[in-house]
Design an enzyme around this catalytic site. Structure first.
Site, PDB file in Angstrom:
ATOM      1  N   HIS A  70       0.825  -1.222   0.000  1.00 32.99           N
ATOM      2  CA  HIS A  70       0.000   0.000   0.000  1.00 32.99           C
ATOM      3  C   HIS A  70       0.857   1.269   0.000  1.00 32.99           C
ATOM      4  O   HIS A  70       0.514   2.245   0.684  1.00 32.99           O
ATOM      5  CB  HIS A  70      -0.972   0.016   1.187  1.00 32.99           C
ATOM      6  CG  HIS A  70      -2.079  -0.997   1.040  1.00 32.99           C
ATOM      7  ND1 HIS A  70      -3.178  -0.763   0.254  1.00 32.99           N
ATOM      8  CD2 HIS A  70      -2.224  -2.243   1.543  1.00 32.99           C
ATOM      9  CE1 HIS A  70      -3.972  -1.831   0.303  1.00 32.99           C
ATOM     10  NE2 HIS A  70      -3.408  -2.750   1.071  1.00 32.99           N
ATOM     11  N   SER A 167      -4.022 -11.187 -10.083  1.00 36.15           N
ATOM     12  CA  SER A 167      -4.657 -11.771 -11.275  1.00 36.15           C
ATOM     13  C   SER A 167      -5.324 -10.664 -12.090  1.00 36.15           C
ATOM     14  O   SER A 167      -5.388 -10.730 -13.319  1.00 36.15           O
ATOM     15  CB  SER A 167      -5.686 -12.828 -10.873  1.00 36.15           C
ATOM     16  OG  SER A 167      -6.767 -12.237 -10.183  1.00 36.15           O
ATOM     17  N   ASP A 218       1.610  -3.533  -9.837  1.00 33.82           N
ATOM     18  CA  ASP A 218       1.257  -4.831 -10.414  1.00 33.82           C
ATOM     19  C   ASP A 218       1.522  -4.879 -11.909  1.00 33.82           C
ATOM     20  O   ASP A 218       2.069  -5.845 -12.434  1.00 33.82           O
ATOM     21  CB  ASP A 218      -0.228  -5.129 -10.151  1.00 33.82           C
ATOM     22  CG  ASP A 218      -0.537  -5.156  -8.669  1.00 33.82           C
ATOM     23  OD1 ASP A 218       0.417  -5.060  -7.878  1.00 33.82           O
ATOM     24  OD2 ASP A 218      -1.707  -5.269  -8.310  1.00 33.82           O
TER      25      ASP A 218
HETATM   26  P1  ADP Z   1      -6.156  -9.980  -7.348  1.00 39.14           P
HETATM   27  O1  ADP Z   1      -5.661  -9.011  -8.356  1.00 39.14           O
HETATM   28  O2  ADP Z   1      -5.529  -9.823  -6.015  1.00 39.14           O
HETATM   29  O3  ADP Z   1      -6.128 -11.404  -7.810  1.00 39.14           O
HETATM   30  P2  ADP Z   1      -8.653  -8.551  -7.675  1.00 39.14           P
HETATM   31  O4  ADP Z   1      -9.835  -8.512  -6.785  1.00 39.14           O
HETATM   32  O5  ADP Z   1      -7.925  -7.296  -7.918  1.00 39.14           O
HETATM   33  O6  ADP Z   1      -7.691  -9.661  -7.074  1.00 39.14           O
HETATM   34  O7  ADP Z   1      -9.070  -9.128  -9.104  1.00 39.14           O
HETATM   35  C1  ADP Z   1      -9.668 -10.410  -9.242  1.00 39.14           C
HETATM   36  C2  ADP Z   1     -10.587 -10.431 -10.436  1.00 39.14           C
HETATM   37  O8  ADP Z   1      -9.828 -10.595 -11.665  1.00 39.14           O
HETATM   38  C3  ADP Z   1     -11.545 -11.601 -10.439  1.00 39.14           C
HETATM   39  O9  ADP Z   1     -12.673 -11.332  -9.626  1.00 39.14           O
HETATM   40  C4  ADP Z   1     -11.882 -11.755 -11.912  1.00 39.14           C
HETATM   41  O10 ADP Z   1     -12.885 -10.837 -12.285  1.00 39.14           O
HETATM   42  C5  ADP Z   1     -10.575 -11.364 -12.598  1.00 39.14           C
HETATM   43  N1  ADP Z   1      -9.825 -12.605 -12.915  1.00 39.14           N
HETATM   44  C6  ADP Z   1      -8.817 -13.158 -12.213  1.00 39.14           C
HETATM   45  N2  ADP Z   1      -8.394 -14.323 -12.776  1.00 39.14           N
HETATM   46  C7  ADP Z   1      -9.164 -14.527 -13.862  1.00 39.14           C
HETATM   47  C8  ADP Z   1      -9.255 -15.565 -14.851  1.00 39.14           C
HETATM   48  N3  ADP Z   1      -8.455 -16.634 -14.828  1.00 39.14           N
HETATM   49  N4  ADP Z   1     -10.173 -15.427 -15.817  1.00 39.14           N
HETATM   50  C9  ADP Z   1     -10.995 -14.363 -15.835  1.00 39.14           C
HETATM   51  N5  ADP Z   1     -10.966 -13.362 -14.946  1.00 39.14           N
HETATM   52  C10 ADP Z   1     -10.077 -13.426 -13.952  1.00 39.14           C
HETATM   53  P1  NG1 Z   2      -3.791  -6.569  -5.487  1.00 40.02           P
HETATM   54  O1  NG1 Z   2      -3.042  -7.435  -4.580  1.00 40.02           O
HETATM   55  O2  NG1 Z   2      -3.749  -6.952  -6.896  1.00 40.02           O
HETATM   56  O3  NG1 Z   2      -5.147  -6.310  -5.058  1.00 40.02           O
HETATM   57  C1  NG1 Z   2      -3.282  -3.933  -5.010  1.00 40.02           C
HETATM   58  C2  NG1 Z   2      -2.904  -2.858  -6.025  1.00 40.02           C
HETATM   59  C3  NG1 Z   2      -1.438  -2.471  -5.984  1.00 40.02           C
HETATM   60  C4  NG1 Z   2      -0.972  -2.201  -4.566  1.00 40.02           C
HETATM   61  C5  NG1 Z   2      -1.380  -3.363  -3.656  1.00 40.02           C
HETATM   62  C6  NG1 Z   2      -1.046  -3.118  -2.204  1.00 40.02           C
HETATM   63  C7  NG1 Z   2      -4.246  -2.883  -8.050  1.00 40.02           C
HETATM   64  C8  NG1 Z   2      -4.268  -3.181  -9.480  1.00 40.02           C
HETATM   65  N1  NG1 Z   2      -3.186  -3.269  -7.380  1.00 40.02           N
HETATM   66  O4  NG1 Z   2      -2.894  -5.182  -5.428  1.00 40.02           O
HETATM   67  O5  NG1 Z   2      -1.232  -1.327  -6.798  1.00 40.02           O
HETATM   68  O6  NG1 Z   2      -1.461  -0.980  -4.080  1.00 40.02           O
HETATM   69  O7  NG1 Z   2      -2.764  -3.634  -3.731  1.00 40.02           O
HETATM   70  O8  NG1 Z   2       0.322  -2.958  -2.025  1.00 40.02           O
HETATM   71  O9  NG1 Z   2      -5.166  -2.288  -7.514  1.00 40.02           O
HETATM   72 MG    MG Z   3      -5.837  -6.873  -8.280  1.00 45.00          MG
END
Ligand code: ADP
Ligand code: NG1
Ligand code: MG
Length: 476
Positions: A70, A167, A218
């Site tokens: 963060h 992701s 990211d």
């Molecule tokens: P993180 O970035 O930490 O994984 P987020 O909440 O920022 O979590 O994003 C997750 C979202 O990304 C999921 O809810 C989905 O909408 C999308 N996503 C992740 N993996 C896939 C996948 N394999 N196929 C389609 N959409 C995906």
């Molecule tokens: P994830 O872990 O993907 O939700 C998020 C932010 C980063 C950063 C971290 C905390 C997005 C795309 N990514 O990551 O920029 O602030 O939290 O360090 O929102």
């Molecule tokens: Mg994310």
């Protein structure tokens, strides 16, 4: 070297790489990758759905943030590495002018047909909205009123979603790559005439369409990572990614706590962004900082105050009222001397739920101290490689995320405690938090027992070395 990259070496540390200024390469897919079961299944899904062969494959990795949580959106450097878990898309350009999406994981992600002329991003976010982010970023930058670009795309991901391993950005960056292909399909395609830094910056901006006011960590690591190195990513004065070699004799493990968190569907993330900006405003007011503009990030006031980062955390105790655990909106409007609607417009317009108490001292203290820990972590990696010190920094980071930034989850805290009891010398939540994964630093001689024990607690428990960044492959 064979990749045509320039690396400047000082001592044993690669300090700078020219990768960022390279154009996006397009390479023929290695036979061993094409033959993997996963790629075969993806290609088959594409053929079944679209009745034709895909022409390109796009791969973008997830990441684990080793330290620096963060703080990208307040202007400080972070230290992530790319994972081998990734999003892969099989792509071809179609003539229908629509975006046709299918996903190998049909249980979670239904097929979608999108009219690209009127892209919308309603709440709650759906999986294909992340594709739209990357698509729109490229189209807005390069399209110039040309007819809409039609794409057929089959998607498969191995990054656990909503788990702090990014992701979402892998989806956005892969979509940007897929869209770039459409622009350059007629060229020879040995490389795309857009440099990696430019597309990274574009992806950082375009993920914000989803609703989160994210920093740039990211997308930067997803696209600029190099195999074998973590990256120290700076945002100020400009985006740079410098290799950091991790110490020998230790392993990094990423383990899931069992609870996931869909960041863009909740107000947590943007609330923290707002609190850090409000904290900067109060600091600017109390230190009478000239040149500060309402809404500036925390780095601006630290730099202008000339207080060293290492002392900033302690100095906050004098700046904020010590008897106050939190501030109300009315109090903040009075302290800052602004109208309610200016407060709303500048700080709160992207926060979807009312904030009842603003914990500004705690958020700022976390941010400044975490930023300093990242610098320390890098310095130790590049000098003594003292793994106990690295472990300590990770443990301090977790405590700060839990207590000051309040972005942990009881399941994450439990898993960190277990990891430390099974031999990790440092363990912390990774990514945004409120669920998802932890990252643990484990001496290699304890890895086997660590892994066996953690496997009993966590469904996703992987040892991870630094992987390479996003790539476009020509398939046939
Ligand atoms: P993180 O970035 O930490 O994984 P987020 O909440 O920022 O979590 O994003 C997750 C979202 O990304 C999921 O809810 C989905 O909408 C999308 N996503 C992740 N993996 C896939 C996948 N394999 N196929 C389609 N959409 C995906
Ligand atoms: P994830 O872990 O993907 O939700 C998020 C932010 C980063 C950063 C971290 C905390 C997005 C795309 N990514 O990551 O920029 O602030 O939290 O360090 O929102
Ligand atoms: Mg994310």
């Amino acid at each position: 070297n064979e990749q045509g990259q320039l690396h400047l070496i000082v001592g044993t540390n690669v300090i700078m790489s020219s990768m960022a200024s390279e154009n996006v390469p397009v390479i023929y897919i290695p036979e061993e990758l094409r033959q993997t079961d996963r790629i075969q299944r993806l290609v088959k899904r594409f053929e079944d759905k679209f009745g034709d062969k895909p022409v390109f494959l796009v791969r973008v990795p997830g990441r684990v943030n080793i330290i620096g949580e963060h703080i990208d959106y307040v202007g400080y450097s972070v230290l992530p590495m790319a994972l081998k878990q990734d999003i892969v898309m099989a792509v071809s350009v179609n003539s229908t002018g629509r975006i046709e999406l299918t996903n190998l994981d049909q249980e979670n992600y239904h097929d979608e047909s999108i009219d690209p002329t009127g892209l919308e991003f309603p709440q709650p976010p759906q999986w294909y909205h992340y594709f739209q982010c990357g698509y729109r970023g490229i189209v807005d930058r390069f399209c110039n009123g040309q007819p809409p670009l039609g794409l057929n795309v089959a998607v498969h991901g191995t990054i656990p979603a909503g788990s702090g391993l990014s992701s979402s950005s892998a989806m956005v960056c892969a979509a940007a790559f897929a869209t770039i292909i459409a622009f350059h399909q007629k060229t020879n395609m040995l490389s795309i005439p857009i440099n990696k830094l430019e597309i990274t910056q574009l992806c950082i901006k375009s993920e914000r369409y989803i609703g989160t006011d994210s920093g740039g960590m990211d997308q930067a690591i997803a696209l600029l990572a190099e195999e074998g190195s973590a990256k120290y990513i700076e945002f100020i004065p400009e985006l740079t990614a410098v290799n950091v070699r991790l110490p020998e004799g230790v392993d990094f493990y990423v383990s899931h706590c069992g609870v996931s968190m869909n960041k863009a569907a909740t107000a947590h993330y943007n609330t923290r962004v707002a609190e850090t900006r409000l904290a900067a405003a109060v600091i600017a007011k109390r230190l009478n900082i000239s040149g500060y503009r309402l809404g500036d990030q925390l780095w601006v006031v630290q730099q202008a105050s000339a207080i060293p980062l290492s002392q900033m955390g302690d100095r906050l105790a004098e700046i904020f009222d010590q008897d106050k655990h939190s501030y109300t909106r009315t109090e903040l409007v009075a302290i800052l001397g602004i109208e309610n609607d200016e407060m709303e417009r500048t700080f709160l317009s992207r926060v979807s739920e009312p904030i009842h108490e603003f914990r500004l001292y705690q958020r700022a203290r976390h941010a400044y101290e975490e930023a300093f820990r990242v610098q320390e972590f890098r310095r130790v990696c590049e000098t003594t490689a003292d793994i106990n010190r690295l472990g300590q920094l990770m443990n301090d980071s977790h405590q700060s995320c839990r207590d000051l930034y309040e972005c942990s989850h009881p399941k994450l805290d439990q898993l960190v405690t277990s990891a430390l009891s099974y031999g990790a010398i440092g363990s912390r939540l990774t990514g945004a938090g409120w669920g998802g994964c932890i990252v643990s630093l484990v001496p290699s001689n304890k890895s086997q027992t660590f892994e066996a024990q953690m496997n009993k607690l966590s469904k996703f428990n992987v040892r991870s070395g630094p992987s390479g960044g996003g790539l476009i492959y020509k398939l046939f």
